[in-house]
Design a protein around this motif. Sequence first.
Motif, PDB file in Angstrom:
ATOM      1  N   MET A 153       0.799  -1.209   0.000  1.00  0.00           N
ATOM      2  CA  MET A 153       0.000   0.000   0.000  1.00  0.00           C
ATOM      3  C   MET A 153       0.843   1.275   0.000  1.00  0.00           C
ATOM      4  O   MET A 153       0.320   2.369  -0.103  1.00  0.00           O
ATOM      5  CB  MET A 153      -0.945   0.035   1.227  1.00  0.00           C
ATOM      6  CG  MET A 153      -1.768  -1.242   1.371  1.00  0.00           C
ATOM      7  SD  MET A 153      -2.540  -1.818  -0.177  1.00  0.00           S
ATOM      8  CE  MET A 153      -3.694  -0.512  -0.500  1.00  0.00           C
TER       9      MET A 153
ATOM     10  N   LEU B  59      -8.428  -1.694  -3.126  1.00  0.00           N
ATOM     11  CA  LEU B  59      -8.197  -0.391  -3.740  1.00  0.00           C
ATOM     12  C   LEU B  59      -9.453   0.435  -3.499  1.00  0.00           C
ATOM     13  O   LEU B  59     -10.567  -0.109  -3.434  1.00  0.00           O
ATOM     14  CB  LEU B  59      -7.963  -0.539  -5.237  1.00  0.00           C
ATOM     15  CG  LEU B  59      -6.563  -1.006  -5.636  1.00  0.00           C
ATOM     16  CD1 LEU B  59      -6.481  -1.138  -7.142  1.00  0.00           C
ATOM     17  CD2 LEU B  59      -5.496  -0.056  -5.133  1.00  0.00           C
ATOM     18  N   PRO B  60      -9.282   1.751  -3.325  1.00  0.00           N
ATOM     19  CA  PRO B  60     -10.458   2.586  -3.089  1.00  0.00           C
ATOM     20  C   PRO B  60     -11.414   2.509  -4.265  1.00  0.00           C
ATOM     21  O   PRO B  60     -11.030   2.116  -5.372  1.00  0.00           O
ATOM     22  CB  PRO B  60      -9.874   3.993  -2.935  1.00  0.00           C
ATOM     23  CG  PRO B  60      -8.464   3.905  -3.322  1.00  0.00           C
ATOM     24  CD  PRO B  60      -8.044   2.498  -3.364  1.00  0.00           C
ATOM     25  N   PRO B  61     -12.636   2.842  -4.039  1.00  0.00           N
ATOM     26  CA  PRO B  61     -13.620   2.738  -5.111  1.00  0.00           C
ATOM     27  C   PRO B  61     -13.319   3.730  -6.250  1.00  0.00           C
ATOM     28  O   PRO B  61     -12.595   4.704  -6.069  1.00  0.00           O
ATOM     29  CB  PRO B  61     -14.929   3.092  -4.416  1.00  0.00           C
ATOM     30  CG  PRO B  61     -14.540   3.815  -3.190  1.00  0.00           C
ATOM     31  CD  PRO B  61     -13.189   3.338  -2.795  1.00  0.00           C
ATOM     32  N   ASP B  62     -13.875   3.377  -7.375  1.00  0.00           N
ATOM     33  CA  ASP B  62     -13.771   4.343  -8.482  1.00  0.00           C
ATOM     34  C   ASP B  62     -14.497   5.630  -8.083  1.00  0.00           C
ATOM     35  O   ASP B  62     -15.308   5.649  -7.153  1.00  0.00           O
ATOM     36  CB  ASP B  62     -14.430   3.766  -9.743  1.00  0.00           C
ATOM     37  CG  ASP B  62     -13.672   2.531 -10.214  1.00  0.00           C
ATOM     38  OD1 ASP B  62     -12.459   2.444  -9.904  1.00  0.00           O
ATOM     39  OD2 ASP B  62     -14.299   1.660 -10.847  1.00  0.00           O
ATOM     40  N   PHE B  63     -14.223   6.686  -8.833  1.00  0.00           N
ATOM     41  CA  PHE B  63     -14.827   7.978  -8.471  1.00  0.00           C
ATOM     42  C   PHE B  63     -16.340   7.968  -8.653  1.00  0.00           C
ATOM     43  O   PHE B  63     -17.046   8.760  -8.022  1.00  0.00           O
ATOM     44  CB  PHE B  63     -14.199   9.098  -9.302  1.00  0.00           C
ATOM     45  CG  PHE B  63     -12.734   9.249  -8.996  1.00  0.00           C
ATOM     46  CD1 PHE B  63     -12.323   9.523  -7.693  1.00  0.00           C
ATOM     47  CD2 PHE B  63     -11.773   9.104  -9.973  1.00  0.00           C
ATOM     48  CE1 PHE B  63     -10.979   9.668  -7.385  1.00  0.00           C
ATOM     49  CE2 PHE B  63     -10.445   9.249  -9.671  1.00  0.00           C
ATOM     50  CZ  PHE B  63     -10.021   9.529  -8.385  1.00  0.00           C
TER      51      PHE B  63
ATOM     52  N   THR C 116      -4.984   4.077   5.647  1.00  0.00           N
ATOM     53  CA  THR C 116      -6.340   4.324   5.178  1.00  0.00           C
ATOM     54  C   THR C 116      -6.932   3.168   4.404  1.00  0.00           C
ATOM     55  O   THR C 116      -8.143   3.106   4.236  1.00  0.00           O
ATOM     56  CB  THR C 116      -6.359   5.557   4.263  1.00  0.00           C
ATOM     57  OG1 THR C 116      -5.394   5.359   3.246  1.00  0.00           O
ATOM     58  CG2 THR C 116      -6.036   6.798   5.053  1.00  0.00           C
TER      59      THR C 116
ATOM     60  N   VAL D 211     -11.071  10.517   3.673  1.00  0.00           N
ATOM     61  CA  VAL D 211      -9.691  10.555   3.172  1.00  0.00           C
ATOM     62  C   VAL D 211      -9.641  10.128   1.715  1.00  0.00           C
ATOM     63  O   VAL D 211      -9.012  10.783   0.879  1.00  0.00           O
ATOM     64  CB  VAL D 211      -8.784   9.655   4.035  1.00  0.00           C
ATOM     65  CG1 VAL D 211      -7.371   9.621   3.465  1.00  0.00           C
ATOM     66  CG2 VAL D 211      -8.757  10.152   5.475  1.00  0.00           C
ATOM     67  N   GLU D 212     -10.316   9.022   1.420  1.00  0.00           N
ATOM     68  CA  GLU D 212     -10.190   8.429   0.093  1.00  0.00           C
ATOM     69  C   GLU D 212     -11.000   9.165  -0.984  1.00  0.00           C
ATOM     70  O   GLU D 212     -10.617   9.198  -2.131  1.00  0.00           O
ATOM     71  CB  GLU D 212     -10.622   6.958   0.135  1.00  0.00           C
ATOM     72  CG  GLU D 212      -9.661   6.068   0.920  1.00  0.00           C
ATOM     73  CD  GLU D 212      -8.277   6.021   0.293  1.00  0.00           C
ATOM     74  OE1 GLU D 212      -8.154   6.198  -0.946  1.00  0.00           O
ATOM     75  OE2 GLU D 212      -7.285   5.828   1.037  1.00  0.00           O
ATOM     76  N   LEU D 213     -12.148   9.735  -0.572  1.00  0.00           N
ATOM     77  CA  LEU D 213     -12.977  10.424  -1.575  1.00  0.00           C
ATOM     78  C   LEU D 213     -12.723  11.937  -1.600  1.00  0.00           C
ATOM     79  O   LEU D 213     -13.152  12.636  -2.526  1.00  0.00           O
ATOM     80  CB  LEU D 213     -14.464  10.144  -1.313  1.00  0.00           C
ATOM     81  CG  LEU D 213     -14.865   8.674  -1.491  1.00  0.00           C
ATOM     82  CD1 LEU D 213     -16.333   8.477  -1.132  1.00  0.00           C
ATOM     83  CD2 LEU D 213     -14.609   8.206  -2.911  1.00  0.00           C
ATOM     84  N   GLY D 214     -12.041  12.428  -0.545  1.00  0.00           N
ATOM     85  CA  GLY D 214     -11.646  13.834  -0.537  1.00  0.00           C
ATOM     86  C   GLY D 214     -12.851  14.750  -0.711  1.00  0.00           C
ATOM     87  O   GLY D 214     -13.900  14.542  -0.079  1.00  0.00           O
ATOM     88  N   PRO D 215     -12.718  15.741  -1.570  1.00  0.00           N
ATOM     89  CA  PRO D 215     -13.810  16.718  -1.728  1.00  0.00           C
ATOM     90  C   PRO D 215     -15.079  16.124  -2.312  1.00  0.00           C
ATOM     91  O   PRO D 215     -16.158  16.731  -2.232  1.00  0.00           O
ATOM     92  CB  PRO D 215     -13.185  17.750  -2.678  1.00  0.00           C
ATOM     93  CG  PRO D 215     -12.054  17.056  -3.343  1.00  0.00           C
ATOM     94  CD  PRO D 215     -11.547  16.041  -2.390  1.00  0.00           C
ATOM     95  N   MET D 216     -14.955  14.881  -2.879  1.00  0.00           N
ATOM     96  CA  MET D 216     -16.137  14.279  -3.492  1.00  0.00           C
ATOM     97  C   MET D 216     -17.125  13.784  -2.452  1.00  0.00           C
ATOM     98  O   MET D 216     -18.267  13.486  -2.765  1.00  0.00           O
ATOM     99  CB  MET D 216     -15.721  13.101  -4.382  1.00  0.00           C
ATOM    100  CG  MET D 216     -14.867  13.603  -5.534  1.00  0.00           C
ATOM    101  SD  MET D 216     -14.602  12.385  -6.803  1.00  0.00           S
ATOM    102  CE  MET D 216     -14.668  10.903  -6.003  1.00  0.00           C
TER     103      MET D 216
END
Lengths: 383, 729
Positions: free
Chosen positions: A226, A288-292, A245, A326-331
């Motif tokens: 990671m 892995l984090p999700p797609d956007f 994370t 953390v992973e999606l940030g501003p989204m």
Amino acid sequence: MKAKSIKGKSSDEIKNALAESMADGFKPTLAVVFLSVKQDQNAVCKILDDQGISIFGSTTSGEFIDGDYTEGAIAILLLEVDQTYFKIIFEEYVDKDPRLLVKHFGEKALRFFSNPTFILVSSGFFLDGEQLIRGIEDAAGIGANIWGGRAGDDRMGKTTFVFTNNKSSEQGIAILLIDGNKITVKGQALAGWKGVGTPKTITKSDGLWIQTLDDQPALDMMIKYMGYKFEGMGDSSPQYDSEVTSPVMLLREKGEPVLRSQSFINWSDRSIMLSGNFEPNAKIQLTLPPDFDIVDDVVKSCQQLKETELPEADAIIMFSCSGRLVELGPMIGKEIDGIKNTFGVPMAGFFTYGEYGRATDGNNEYHNYTCCWVALKEKQESE
Amino acid sequence: MNQKLQNILDIIQQSERLDSEQKDNLLKAVNDADKELEITAFKLERTEKVKKTTAILLEETIEELEQKRKAVEAQNRELEIEASLERVRAIAMGMDKSDDLLAVCEIFFKEFTKLGFNALRNGLINIFNDEQKFLVNYDYSDYMGGSISNVSYNSNPANDEFLINIRKANDAFVETIIDRDQLDEWKEFRRSHGEADDPRLDNIKALYYYNYSFGSGSIGISNFEPISEEQQIILKRFRNVFNLSYQRYSDIALAEAQTREAQIEASLERVRAVSMAMHKPEDLLNVSKIQFKEFKKLGFSDIRNALIAIFNDEEEYFLDHDYSDDTGGNINKVPYNSHPEIDKLLTQSRKANDAFVELVIDKDQLDRWKEFRRSHGEEDDPRLSNIDALYYYNYSIGIGVVGFSTTKPIGEEYLKVLKRFRNVFDLAYRRYIDIAQAEAQAREAQIEASLEKVRAVAMSMNRSEDLLSICEVSFKEFKKLGFDNIRNALIHIQYDEQKYFMDYDFSDLTGGAITKLEYGSHPVVEDYLQQIRSAKDAFYQGVIKEDQLEEWKDFRRNSGQIDDPRLKKSTALYYYFFSIGIGDIGISTLQPINEYQIKILKRFRNVFDLAYRRYTDITKAEAQAREAQIEAALERVRTNAMAMQSSNDFAKIVEIVFTELKKVGFETLRCGIGIIESAETKKVDIWSTTLADEDLSIQISGDEVLEGHALLDGIIEHWINQTEFSYVL
């Protein structure tokens, strides 16, 4: 049921916001309070208490009443609802078997309501969230309606609290019991993380700690795959690191895989701690984090529920994992707004250290890195 | 906010040309743009992060896959090796005798070949025999096949070095390289212990041997090239598999040997028990029987019979005691020098006390052998038909042999067992002989004591009636000596002149009796007399059976003998006599007696004969002395009578007669002389002498008339007739 949500960066702001919300004759009976550990919890509670409002609260790693989320502030969902439609149970679990304790809560709930919904928050880092789910199910059955989240502390990993009127505990459990015959509560839990790579076997473990994966130190493997960069390497005591994370996908013989966060690490034996229990020799997958577009998926799923199960709601409560922040940030704001806007009703939520809710296969689970939300709708007399 | 957007924002806010609504729209647009920019930047950053993680994962996954590929290859190789080991294990586990090691070598060779040992020459197993200083070499190659050879220790330097190194540990590994310049010597060494030349050794640079120890031996290969590390590991794994199997084989073989040993010991114990229980020569048949049965139990399926032969050199024959379930037990007297094979048996068995003698009667000799068997009374054995040969296996016990005969040749193991049977029997038989001798001595002492008693009574005989006492003591002593069926003891004294004999007999039931039996009074008597008189020590043995018995009882009754109640129940009556010349001594029995008892009877006869001769001699001497005494008395009477001058001298004469009669033993009350006047007057003058108060007194009377009493009338009558006269008052 009437609902309003307010937020503020201090108790004074809350006091003003509360007054403003009540100016039109709105008389809340229940406040769902999510506030930062940095806030004056007692002051906020006193403001609400002074108004005779029942408090169901938790500290957070970020709180929101819409997509404009904050950290270090206060978010409150005020509900004007018949006080007989809900109960708040609060208890510390120190030196107690959490599962047994919660089972007693479940039994108590059934004495209050024949069809209770459990919205629970818990404080403390080493409480196995899964035991709480199973404890309630022990009393109320596998199909019990359970939602909630674990309290946060702005991702410091030090102390979290749950609280109610005049009570607060860093090792406590608070349950908001809702009479299911009077108020419909429906929700969803979606994560979007994907398992990657070959399954790894937990070859050595102790409680929630994993020492080795495929006979290699678990921490080394996480670092290798990671790309974590830690501060304070070499510290022999267990420590929290917000950089950790990436959750792991726990593969289970029964039920869907569940995500487990692993925010504590131990340099001395190079182990990692998961936030929920697992079977010895269980297999995990790295993720892995999700797609956007996960944000769109969550919102679409919410819309689908609205169309099929709950066309209208009076309020929304949301428990979203701090890891998502953390992973999606501003989204993440888009995700929150998407859900709120679907129903167009007041909401409050916070970023958690773990989520309780029904998985897509219908089973109650303890989650991590998941967006959990519930919509409340008071039933009409005719229903 | 992005600095450039912040600048724009500042410009917009500071602009005086834009109205409020325009400013709000522009500010919202700038904020939206900033948000979009922030999201884009975040997406970019996260994409980079994910990309990095994905790259690592991909790299790791590729590495992992490579490792897995290698692992799968190694696993396949492992499976291949395991399958080979399994096949080796199957063969090795199936071992049940040492020769099966060759099959193990063969599977080694084949499996090593399958596993890519391309320069393999052969698979080897060596089993060390330290006791006899050699190793047994088992080897196999498809080219040369299998071979087993014994390789002596200290017969080749390279081999000796191998032996030293391989014995250093139970899992020692030894590489032996035979260089080109050593190869000729090596080939010669191989030839020396009987291995066939291997043409593959002709044009090689070196020969390589790789061996792993498994303690009691080694397993390995010989190769035309050095082996790789992997091949050495495989060889070691073969060794481990074989070691376990061989250990199991050894353990099982040991357990089986122990079980077999226990079986043999149990058999030996049974043979020992029967042998130790022997108390007469005929019991040897029991020993043969138990040996036969125990041989059978021990798996001697081809055994025909078990044999024990006891030599009798004095009489030049041996007694053969043989037993089989088919023919039962037989005792046969086999004369010496009656068949060449018998001579061979006798000669070879005498070479040592435990000499082994194997006789093989070939098919073309079988008819003669059968005839030979018939000649000394053996019955035909149907098992001797349709066989190729008859085998006799014997072990000497010094005074005989013990063994068995078979219709097929037997192996070494059975001969070893036979020898152990021989040893057990030998000890037991020696003990029996010793005991038998001791018993015989004791028996002899007992017989001597009995004879002494008979002798004592016989020597004290002084009249013929005393013969009854001899009969009595003889009867009692015969009883003591085990003549359980004796009816009575008898002595006959013949009187040829009068054609009769006196029968003296005694039994505890009927007591003593004396019977006079005329010659020719009964055919049995006639027959008896004819035989018993044929020699001075002639032996008569007769039996009177069933229908003759009633007649015999009548004859006895008529002869004055009392009825003997024992004869009522008997179906036969047996008589045994030994002559003493003028008579005989013997017994009658209700059952036949054996040879030994006849011998004892003869010894009684000898004792009695001597004593009776003495008795008759003394009697004769006494008779002669008495005759002389009488003659002397007569002479004195005669002298005085011749000196008579008047009738008055009669008084003196009667005194002398009285005195002389007394001297020769007459207990006379009175004696006298009468002078009769005439038959008519019957008058008589008497001179008589009598003893009164121990003094002689002579009475003289005259003119006595001899009449008026039968005595007196008888005197006159017999005087007139000049005949003897006696009268009892």
